[in-house]
Design a protein around this motif. Structure first.
Motif, PDB file in Angstrom:
ATOM      1  N   TYR A   1       0.839  -1.204   0.000  1.00 47.05           N
ATOM      2  CA  TYR A   1       0.000   0.000   0.000  1.00 47.05           C
ATOM      3  C   TYR A   1       0.871   1.250   0.000  1.00 47.05           C
ATOM      4  O   TYR A   1       0.609   2.202  -0.725  1.00 47.05           O
ATOM      5  CB  TYR A   1      -0.919  -0.013   1.224  1.00 47.05           C
ATOM      6  CG  TYR A   1      -1.807   1.205   1.325  1.00 47.05           C
ATOM      7  CD1 TYR A   1      -3.008   1.264   0.634  1.00 47.05           C
ATOM      8  CD2 TYR A   1      -1.458   2.303   2.117  1.00 47.05           C
ATOM      9  CE1 TYR A   1      -3.831   2.368   0.716  1.00 47.05           C
ATOM     10  CE2 TYR A   1      -2.264   3.414   2.197  1.00 47.05           C
ATOM     11  CZ  TYR A   1      -3.449   3.439   1.498  1.00 47.05           C
ATOM     12  OH  TYR A   1      -4.252   4.541   1.568  1.00 47.05           O
ATOM     13  N   SER A   2       1.892   1.243   0.833  1.00 46.63           N
ATOM     14  CA  SER A   2       2.741   2.434   0.899  1.00 46.63           C
ATOM     15  C   SER A   2       3.727   2.492  -0.275  1.00 46.63           C
ATOM     16  O   SER A   2       4.110   3.571  -0.714  1.00 46.63           O
ATOM     17  CB  SER A   2       3.497   2.469   2.226  1.00 46.63           C
ATOM     18  OG  SER A   2       4.332   1.347   2.340  1.00 46.63           O
TER      19      SER A   2
ATOM     20  N   GLY B   1       2.463   4.323  -3.772  1.00 51.22           N
ATOM     21  CA  GLY B   1       1.882   5.551  -3.241  1.00 51.22           C
ATOM     22  C   GLY B   1       1.081   6.302  -4.284  1.00 51.22           C
ATOM     23  O   GLY B   1       0.829   5.816  -5.400  1.00 51.22           O
TER      24      GLY B   1
END
Length: 131
Positions: A33-34, A37
């Motif tokens: 998820y990170s 970005g």
């Protein structure tokens, strides 16, 4: 009294391995998820869906461990006990709520009166005696 035999609560090596795998899957979903970005072009909804899928996979892996089976048993027994609960009617709920509101108001007035009396005694009488 519960007639079931107590199960051992130890965690064996296979369960530890499964739990570590579940944590790694969840950490991988959060990392992805990170990693993808806002500037990567991947929509946030897809990234969030990836975290949800990782969470579901981690929960599924954890559910097949010893602690997971105990949690599933606890939830099943809780659901069974919830069926036995007799919930109050709307009328009973409204009456009880009204009584609680009245008691809170009376107690707050009583505590306010006690505070006023103590303030008067300490500030007006006791502190003036020392002068």
């Amino acid at each position: 009294m519960n007639t079931k035999a107590e199960q051992t609560k130890g965690v064996n090596a296979a369960d530890i391995g499964k739990l570590v795998l579940a944590v790694l899957v969840l950490a991988g979903g959060i990392f992805a998820y990170s990693w993808f970005g806002n500037d990567s072009g991947v929509p946030q909804a897809v990234r969030f869906l990836g975290v949800l899928v990782a969470l579901l996979i981690a929960l599924a892996i954890g559910a097949f461990t010893g602690p997971g089976r105990r949690v599933r048993g606890f939830l099943a027994e809780s659901q069974f006990e919830m069926r036995k609960v007799v919930w109050p009617t709307r009328d009973e709920t409204l009456k009880t709520t009204g009584i609680i509101i009245v008691v809170v108001i009376v107690l707050s007035l009583l505590l306010g009166l006690i505070d006023l009396i103590l303030k008067t005694v300490v500030l007006d009488w006791l502190l003036k005696l020392g002068k």
